[in-house]
Design a protein around this motif. Structure first.
Motif, PDB file in Angstrom:
ATOM      1  N   LEU B  64     -92.651 -69.836 115.845  1.00 12.83           N
ATOM      2  CA  LEU B  64     -92.178 -69.214 117.087  1.00 12.83           C
ATOM      3  C   LEU B  64     -91.241 -68.039 116.814  1.00 12.83           C
ATOM      4  O   LEU B  64     -91.121 -67.149 117.660  1.00 12.83           O
ATOM      5  CB  LEU B  64     -91.523 -70.258 117.994  1.00 12.83           C
ATOM      6  CG  LEU B  64     -92.498 -71.321 118.522  1.00 12.83           C
ATOM      7  CD1 LEU B  64     -91.789 -72.245 119.515  1.00 12.83           C
ATOM      8  CD2 LEU B  64     -93.738 -70.711 119.158  1.00 12.83           C
ATOM      9  N   GLU B  67     -93.716 -65.362 116.429  1.00 11.10           N
ATOM     10  CA  GLU B  67     -94.146 -64.990 117.788  1.00 11.10           C
ATOM     11  C   GLU B  67     -93.122 -64.076 118.450  1.00 11.10           C
ATOM     12  O   GLU B  67     -93.468 -63.041 119.028  1.00 11.10           O
ATOM     13  CB  GLU B  67     -94.368 -66.248 118.647  1.00 11.10           C
ATOM     14  CG  GLU B  67     -94.619 -65.927 120.118  1.00 11.10           C
ATOM     15  CD  GLU B  67     -94.913 -67.147 120.996  1.00 11.10           C
ATOM     16  OE1 GLU B  67     -95.725 -67.992 120.574  1.00 11.10           O
ATOM     17  OE2 GLU B  67     -94.345 -67.251 122.099  1.00 11.10           O
ATOM     18  N   ARG B  68     -91.851 -64.464 118.347  1.00 16.14           N
ATOM     19  CA  ARG B  68     -90.791 -63.701 119.028  1.00 16.14           C
ATOM     20  C   ARG B  68     -90.690 -62.283 118.461  1.00 16.14           C
ATOM     21  O   ARG B  68     -90.564 -61.305 119.207  1.00 16.14           O
ATOM     22  CB  ARG B  68     -89.461 -64.452 118.896  1.00 16.14           C
ATOM     23  CG  ARG B  68     -88.346 -63.891 119.762  1.00 16.14           C
ATOM     24  CD  ARG B  68     -87.091 -64.761 119.706  1.00 16.14           C
ATOM     25  NE  ARG B  68     -87.311 -66.094 120.246  1.00 16.14           N
ATOM     26  CZ  ARG B  68     -87.351 -67.222 119.534  1.00 16.14           C
ATOM     27  NH1 ARG B  68     -87.144 -67.189 118.231  1.00 16.14           N
ATOM     28  NH2 ARG B  68     -87.561 -68.371 120.131  1.00 16.14           N
ATOM     29  N   ARG B  71     -93.674 -60.207 119.572  1.00 12.97           N
ATOM     30  CA  ARG B  71     -93.514 -59.802 120.983  1.00 12.97           C
ATOM     31  C   ARG B  71     -92.512 -58.651 121.093  1.00 12.97           C
ATOM     32  O   ARG B  71     -92.745 -57.700 121.838  1.00 12.97           O
ATOM     33  CB  ARG B  71     -93.043 -60.986 121.837  1.00 12.97           C
ATOM     34  CG  ARG B  71     -94.090 -62.063 122.025  1.00 12.97           C
ATOM     35  CD  ARG B  71     -93.588 -63.190 122.926  1.00 12.97           C
ATOM     36  NE  ARG B  71     -93.526 -62.781 124.335  1.00 12.97           N
ATOM     37  CZ  ARG B  71     -93.054 -63.546 125.315  1.00 12.97           C
ATOM     38  NH1 ARG B  71     -92.570 -64.756 125.044  1.00 12.97           N
ATOM     39  NH2 ARG B  71     -93.053 -63.111 126.558  1.00 12.97           N
ATOM     40  N   ILE B  79     -99.870 -63.829 123.217  1.00  6.47           N
ATOM     41  CA  ILE B  79     -99.832 -64.371 121.858  1.00  6.47           C
ATOM     42  C   ILE B  79    -100.831 -65.534 121.776  1.00  6.47           C
ATOM     43  O   ILE B  79    -100.902 -66.359 122.689  1.00  6.47           O
ATOM     44  CB  ILE B  79     -98.418 -64.875 121.504  1.00  6.47           C
ATOM     45  CG1 ILE B  79     -97.435 -63.705 121.369  1.00  6.47           C
ATOM     46  CG2 ILE B  79     -98.439 -65.720 120.236  1.00  6.47           C
ATOM     47  CD1 ILE B  79     -97.551 -62.893 120.095  1.00  6.47           C
ATOM     48  N   LEU B  81    -101.727 -68.769 119.333  1.00  4.02           N
ATOM     49  CA  LEU B  81    -101.294 -69.622 118.216  1.00  4.02           C
ATOM     50  C   LEU B  81    -102.390 -70.641 117.939  1.00  4.02           C
ATOM     51  O   LEU B  81    -102.941 -71.218 118.885  1.00  4.02           O
ATOM     52  CB  LEU B  81    -100.018 -70.390 118.578  1.00  4.02           C
ATOM     53  CG  LEU B  81     -98.782 -69.601 118.996  1.00  4.02           C
ATOM     54  CD1 LEU B  81     -97.665 -70.584 119.376  1.00  4.02           C
ATOM     55  CD2 LEU B  81     -98.328 -68.673 117.888  1.00  4.02           C
TER      56      LEU B  81
END
Lengths: 137, 137
Positions: B64, B67-68, B71, B79, B81
């Motif tokens: 994550l 992901e962050r 982004r 996104i 996953l």
């Protein structure tokens, strides 16, 4: 929180195999993959990183409890987990037990079909009971 | 722990964008998706539910964080996953920023290509710096 015509918001009160205030576990109703389950976050949230850490961990716990129950019930060759949401951008997870004789193995279930494939079923009553035993109501 | 000829075990010491004792973040080196990242568990473990809860949470935290950062750097439409492992059953996660003009949108990247697609790149140096800032070394 219902947003426009989001199908996962409209379906929020439908019967589920397990649910709490935050999320619900439902069958994906996929004829090729009768044990393909979805874990749907109840609120209309887009990404995992839109959740606070406690909510992320709660959702992971539910997803992995479904994984654990599917492994115990079916002994699949592999578990596939995914959260995509390109078509329905409302946070939900796919939990898919995979078998070497299923329709797409070893490819992802979203690739071209390789064969007719064996549809490995699961007993919904046993699944419900196992989820209830593993997770708080 | 290297198991036979597992490519993710053989590649364990290769350069990574970020690593600790448990896992590493690498580019998937996908020409259509230059910002497609993988988070690979260092030990040869098959499923998320083969990890203890602390390890599961650590891996989720790294996934994550990727992901962050993706982004923040790219503002993707969505996104994706996934942890599949049908071909390489060594626990690893795919973190894929998706755009409406990419090669497969709105389908998963494993479906048939829809168009040539725009390859949205990321600056590896910025990505490395952001991961190092967000995660303990």
């Amino acid at each position: 929180m219902q947003i426009n015509d989001c199908p996962l918001c409209l379906d929020a009160a439908a019967p589920a195999l397990w649910r709490d205030e935050q999320c619900r576990v439902v069958s994906a109703a996929d004829a090729d993959y009768p044990a393909f389950m979805r874990v749907i976050w109840q609120a209309h949230v887009r990404e995992m990183t839109d959740l606070d850490p406690a909510s992320q961990q709660h959702l992971l716990r539910v997803v992995l409890t479904v994984e654990r129950v599917l492994r115990a019930e079916l002994s699949p060759h592999k578990i596939n987990l995914a959260t995509l949401g390109n078509q329905v951008p409302h946070l939900h997870w796919h939990v898919i037990p995979r078998f070497t004789d299923d329709a797409h193995f070893p490819d992802p279930v979203w690739a071209a079909r390789r064969r007719a494939g064996v549809a490995h079923a699961i007993d919904d009553a046993r699944l419900k009971a196992a989820l209830s035993a593993a997770l708080p109501p």
